[in-house]
Design an enzyme around this catalytic site. Structure first.
Site, PDB file in Angstrom:
ATOM      1  N   PHE A 138     -34.436  22.894 -42.510  1.00  0.00           N
ATOM      2  CA  PHE A 138     -35.823  23.162 -42.898  1.00  0.00           C
ATOM      3  C   PHE A 138     -36.295  22.273 -44.048  1.00  0.00           C
ATOM      4  CE2 PHE A 138     -33.838  25.663 -46.217  1.00  0.00           C
ATOM      5  CZ  PHE A 138     -34.766  25.700 -47.248  1.00  0.00           C
ATOM      6  N   LYS A 139     -35.353  21.707 -44.792  1.00  0.00           N
ATOM      7  CA  LYS A 139     -35.741  20.855 -45.924  1.00  0.00           C
ATOM      8  C   LYS A 139     -36.569  19.647 -45.478  1.00  0.00           C
ATOM      9  CE  LYS A 139     -33.277  23.456 -48.684  1.00  0.00           C
ATOM     10  NZ  LYS A 139     -32.110  23.091 -49.451  1.00  0.00           N
ATOM     11  N   ASP A 140     -36.404  19.225 -44.219  1.00  0.00           N
ATOM     12  CA  ASP A 140     -37.194  18.091 -43.721  1.00  0.00           C
ATOM     13  C   ASP A 140     -38.687  18.381 -43.742  1.00  0.00           C
ATOM     14  OD1 ASP A 140     -35.023  16.359 -43.032  1.00  0.00           O
ATOM     15  OD2 ASP A 140     -34.696  17.512 -41.194  1.00  0.00           O
TER      16      ASP A 140
END
Length: 475
Positions: free
Chosen positions: A116-118
């Protein structure tokens, strides 16, 4: 829109000033001076825009409320460049998947590094490149990762002009896949430093370096950790997108369950709720490192040292000092910068804890701000992975499993519960095999990644040594 520090520095700063800074000069974290309010008319307009024009358009609408020092046409172009099917794999960008009536997964892991960091890091890379070009400057990014932030940052920054990345990670404490994603990158502007310690040691070095204002200014140090407001702001968007997908009208409420370590992901939900998004509860799901669960149950925020930080099968949450928690506490105590400073400098910094259990503000965490919490351990993780796979044919990673386990404890009939997916299962294959007896699917581009040559420097948990390394690399 101006920004202020959680520790009292109210010097007016615009978005692009704090974009390249990270921590405020007084050691606090930046927040907007107020949360823009989204009324029913605007929410209906955004629902329609999202349905007709997609995620990038919604992102532009939300970011525009906080960013007024980038021309609208440029900001719109940055959003459209960031949120594409080519980068995130689907037209929806963050599609919802129903597990059972009222329980959904929001897919946030379709980006380049499968986490999810993307969602925020891809935007941050494009914002950095834009603003550095506009100023004719360079930036040296110093970050800390417990697993996914590092690879997301490095993949977002590897092709960007004027940027070097120095990423600290806890030596030997990430999964083999996570390590390989970072350490196999050949780019000269990427520097991996494995710190002998835990994530909190890495984070402490980043904060110590950011608080050395002379060093920070000389070497133009910035950050991509969620202490950077721009990254947290980008995450606000997918709360609105999830809400629009799970509901048919703006009269409905939803709840979100968020696997939490550093409190950045769920803090973005707090911002969305403060803006007026109809969120009933924000459910904080922790693993064995349950500092946040302890606070929301008892009112005591008690950080732990390296020896008491457990190494778990959801390693990205192996954190005992939740940096972004300070942002929420600032709101909880009525945006009192002096009190926030005392709680974190004297309380956490000197005593290792603070206690709000006897303060009337503690009840507001649940009653006004909607926060509740729960905990998941290794046995829960395995059982949840098996159950979700056997019942629904869906394979989830270990952190998402923590979220599903805790979400089920807070379900309310007739109200959607959305669990934010954290990563794809391949990043934590050992535990998936333990739970299911089979390897998770691996995207073709990551075949054999663990066997690639590695570029990483192992160092002691010493801020001065890390600063010397950064200085030498910049010469």
């Amino acid at each position: 829109m101006n920004y202020l520090s959680t520790r009292g520095d109210a010097t007016p700063r615009r978005f692009c000033d704090i974009l390249l800074e990270g921590l405020a000069p007084d050691g606090g974290l930046y927040l907007p001076e107020h949360y823009p309010q989204v009324d029913a008319t605007t929410l209906a307009h955004w629902r329609n825009l999202y349905a007709q024009h997609g995620y990038a358009t919604l992102a532009f609408e939300i970011l525009s409320l906080y960013i007024d020092d980038i021309p609208a046409a440029d900001l719109k172009a940055i959003c459209e460049k960031t949120y594409t099917p080519e980068v995130f794999g689907t037209l929806e960008i963050v599609p919802l998947k129903s597990l059972q009536p009222g329980l959904y997964l929001e897919a946030l892991s379709n980006g380049p590094t499968l986490a999810f960091k993307d969602m925020a890091m891809q935007l941050l890379g494009n914002l950095f490149e834009y603003e550095l070009a506009r100023r004719g400057e360079q930036l040296n990014i110093l970050g800390a990762t417990s697993g996914d932030t590092g690879s997301a940052a490095e993949y977002a920054m590897r092709s960007k002009q004027g940027i070097r990345v120095f990423m600290l990670s806890p030596h030997g404490r990430m999964s083999a896949f996570q390590q390989a994603q970072m350490f196999s990158l050949p780019d000269e502007n990427i520097h991996n430093i494995a710190i002998e310690g835990v994530f909190d040691d890495c984070q402490d070095i980043v904060k110590a370096t950011s608080n050395d204002l002379a060093f920070k200014r000389k070497y133009k140090i910035g950050t991509v950790n969620s202490i950077n407001w721009a990254r947290l702001l980008a995450q606000v968007v997918y709360y609105f997108a999830g809400y629009f997908q799970a509901t048919r009208s703006n009269e409905e409420q939803v709840s979100f369950t968020v696997p939490s370590g550093n409190f950045g992901n769920v803090c973005a939900g707090h911002v969305a709720r403060m803006m007026g998004l109809p969120i009933r509860q924000l459910v904080v799901a922790t693993n064995e490192n349950d500092v946040l669960d302890e606070f929301f149950r008892t009112g005591v925020y008690r950080v732990r040292g390296s020896a008491d930080t457990h190494e778990t099968s959801s390693p990205s949450m192996d954190i005992s000092k939740a940096s972004n928690f300070e942002r929420f506490v600032f709101d909880l105590v009525g945006r009192d910068g002096a009190r926030t400073k005392a709680l974190f400098e004297q309380g956490v910094g000197q005593q290792g804890y603070f206690d709000l259990s006897g303060d009337p503000v503690f009840a507001q965490a649940r009653e006004r701000f909607g926060f509740v919490s729960g905990k998941s351990v290794h046995a829960d993780r395995l059982a949840t992975i098996r159950d979700v796979y056997e019942k629904f044919g869906v394979m989830i990673d270990t952190h998402t499993a923590d979220g599903v386990k805790v979400a089920r404890e807070h379900l309310k009939a007739g109200e959607p519960m959305i669990v934010l997916e954290t990563a794809l299962p391949i990043k934590f294959a050992v535990t998936i095999v333990e739970a299911l007896g089979r390897e998770p699917d691996r995207p073709a581009k990551f075949e054999g990644i663990e066997a690639l040559p590695r570029r990483v420097r192992v160092m002691a948990a010493d801020a001065e040594a890390v600063k010397r390394f950064v200085a030498t690399a910049c010469e």
